[in-house]
Design a protein around this motif. Structure first.
Motif, PDB file in Angstrom:
ATOM      1  N   UNK A  63      31.686  35.575  52.415  1.00  0.00           N
ATOM      2  CA  UNK A  63      31.192  35.485  51.231  1.00  0.00           C
ATOM      3  C   UNK A  63      32.211  34.835  50.276  1.00  0.00           C
ATOM      4  N   UNK A  64      31.911  33.512  49.679  1.00  0.00           N
ATOM      5  CA  UNK A  64      32.689  32.753  48.986  1.00  0.00           C
ATOM      6  C   UNK A  64      32.764  33.237  47.533  1.00  0.00           C
ATOM      7  N   UNK A  65      33.768  33.461  46.928  1.00  0.00           N
ATOM      8  CA  UNK A  65      33.966  33.974  45.463  1.00  0.00           C
ATOM      9  C   UNK A  65      35.079  33.176  44.602  1.00  0.00           C
TER      10      UNK A  65
ATOM     11  N   UNK B  40      31.956  47.358  35.094  1.00  0.00           N
ATOM     12  CA  UNK B  40      33.434  47.063  34.307  1.00  0.00           C
ATOM     13  C   UNK B  40      34.219  45.810  34.761  1.00  0.00           C
ATOM     14  N   UNK B  41      35.199  45.372  34.180  1.00  0.00           N
ATOM     15  CA  UNK B  41      35.661  44.119  34.512  1.00  0.00           C
ATOM     16  C   UNK B  41      36.583  44.121  35.610  1.00  0.00           C
TER      17      UNK B  41
ATOM     18  N   UNK C  47      23.513  40.736  38.321  1.00  0.00           N
ATOM     19  CA  UNK C  47      24.328  39.964  39.332  1.00  0.00           C
ATOM     20  C   UNK C  47      25.074  38.653  38.851  1.00  0.00           C
ATOM     21  N   UNK C  48      24.525  38.132  37.781  1.00  0.00           N
ATOM     22  CA  UNK C  48      25.231  37.070  37.172  1.00  0.00           C
ATOM     23  C   UNK C  48      26.436  37.564  36.624  1.00  0.00           C
ATOM     24  N   UNK C  49      26.368  38.817  35.813  1.00  0.00           N
ATOM     25  CA  UNK C  49      27.648  39.118  35.356  1.00  0.00           C
ATOM     26  C   UNK C  49      28.636  39.674  36.646  1.00  0.00           C
ATOM     27  N   UNK C  50      28.135  40.084  37.540  1.00  0.00           N
ATOM     28  CA  UNK C  50      29.194  40.636  38.558  1.00  0.00           C
ATOM     29  C   UNK C  50      29.714  39.377  38.925  1.00  0.00           C
ATOM     30  N   UNK C  51      28.943  38.350  39.115  1.00  0.00           N
ATOM     31  CA  UNK C  51      29.547  37.170  39.828  1.00  0.00           C
ATOM     32  C   UNK C  51      30.634  36.641  38.983  1.00  0.00           C
ATOM     33  N   UNK C  52      30.487  36.478  37.690  1.00  0.00           N
ATOM     34  CA  UNK C  52      31.667  36.126  36.795  1.00  0.00           C
ATOM     35  C   UNK C  52      32.747  37.171  36.894  1.00  0.00           C
ATOM     36  N   UNK C  53      32.445  38.328  36.864  1.00  0.00           N
ATOM     37  CA  UNK C  53      33.569  39.183  36.936  1.00  0.00           C
ATOM     38  C   UNK C  53      34.538  38.880  38.340  1.00  0.00           C
TER      39      UNK C  53
ATOM     40  N   UNK D  15      38.388  37.745  39.047  1.00  0.00           N
ATOM     41  CA  UNK D  15      39.173  38.582  39.662  1.00  0.00           C
ATOM     42  C   UNK D  15      39.862  37.662  40.882  1.00  0.00           C
ATOM     43  N   UNK D  16      39.003  37.052  41.654  1.00  0.00           N
ATOM     44  CA  UNK D  16      39.401  36.213  42.721  1.00  0.00           C
ATOM     45  C   UNK D  16      40.215  34.862  42.146  1.00  0.00           C
ATOM     46  N   UNK D  17      39.893  34.409  41.001  1.00  0.00           N
ATOM     47  CA  UNK D  17      41.075  33.567  40.601  1.00  0.00           C
ATOM     48  C   UNK D  17      42.497  34.165  40.273  1.00  0.00           C
ATOM     49  N   UNK D  18      42.457  35.293  39.633  1.00  0.00           N
ATOM     50  CA  UNK D  18      43.347  35.878  39.472  1.00  0.00           C
ATOM     51  C   UNK D  18      44.443  36.226  40.446  1.00  0.00           C
TER      52      UNK D  18
END
Ligand code: SF4
Length: 270
Positions: free
Chosen positions: A109-111, A153-154, A211-217, A221-224
């Motif tokens: 899965x790409x995040x 949550x974030x 799901x859109x919110x989870x994708x953003x969250x 986290x993946x970028x961090x």
């Protein structure tokens, strides 16, 4: 340099091993039965016979244990698992009809900048009123702790199901649910569905927006992580650090940590 927690051996199977057996048994069982309709058509005796065969197969690698204690322990573990799953299958019969589409499925899965390798416990397919197919993602759990409210949550706990949700089109995803396979009344489904009646879980008509919110969250986290953010900031000291075996080498201010834990312990005792 990395630091690892010591892994002391305990007599018998530990929680991880017990969980792995449960996964293997259910994988064999559903690969054989495949649909709720097939499950329903089996007599209780046939169902239990198949369950016994699946359990025996899952434990086959341990059949060579030789002492009387080994033999008795293994028989007890098999019986415990049989009782647990025999009850759980009754709950599978109380759902709306389904076909098991995949068990223990490996996926990537790409995040954001990351590609995560996952193993999905189970994906069920259901027929929708409009003639299309929908999907239900299921994650087996044998502990109390997991709860879908912790996805909001974030820094979500147990984010695997929200992660799997990212792989579907909005109109395909019908439900995400923990299958809490525990004894007696503690056995339950716990998750979100988009329309009522699929499972005995909470209905959230805004599932695609979630799901859109989870994708953003998860992307944040993946970028961090990808950018090398190594700050030590447990989400909840009392929960995350209480049983940590690495506290001696942790970069946190241990005094602060101890204060937080002590306060938490005091509150819990009241
Ligand atoms: S004490 Fe907490 S922050 Fe430090 S390593 Fe352990 S879990 Fe992580």
């Amino acid at each position: 340099m990395q630091s690892y927690e010591l892994s002391p051996r305990v007599p018998g199977f530990d929680a991880l091993e017990s969980g792995n057996f449960l996964h293997k048994v259910l994988q064999r069982f559903w690969n054989s039965v495949q649909t709720q309709q097939n499950l329903r058509s089996k007599s209780l005796a046939d169902r239990r016979r198949l369950l016994t065969e699946c359990i025996d197969a899952a434990f086959a690698a341990h059949q060579s244990l030789v002492t009387d204690w080994d033999t008795a322990y293994l028989a007890l573990q098999k019986q415990r698992l049989h009782n647990l799953l025999d009850h759980w299958l009754e709950l599978e019969l109380e759902r709306s009809p389904f076909t098991v589409s995949a068990t223990e499925q490996d996926a990537h899965i790409e995040v954001g900048p990351l590609t995560l390798r996952v193993r999905m416990d189970r994906i069920d397919k259901i027929d929708l009123p409009d003639g299309n197919e929908g999907f239900v993602f299921i994650d087996y759990k044998t502990s109390y702790a997991s709860n879908p409210k912790n996805w909001e949550s974030l820094r979500p706990d147990d984010p695997q199901l929200p992660l799997y949700a990212l792989t579907t089109a909005p109109d395909e995803l019908q439900a995400l649910t923990f299958a809490k396979i525990r004894a007696g009344q503690q056995a339950e489904w716990l998750g979100y569905q988009s329309t009522p009646g699929l499972l005995p879980i909470k209905t959230v008509p805004d599932l695609p927006q979630r799901v859109d919110t989870w994708r953003d969250t998860l992307t944040q986290l993946a970028h961090a992580f990808y950018s090398g953010d190594t700050s030590v900031s447990p989400k909840d000291f009392a929960q995350n650090c209480k049983n940590c075996a690495q506290r001696l080498v942790c970069r946190l201010n241990i005094e602060t940590l101890n204060t937080s834990l002590d306060e938490d312990d005091g509150a819990a005792d009241e």
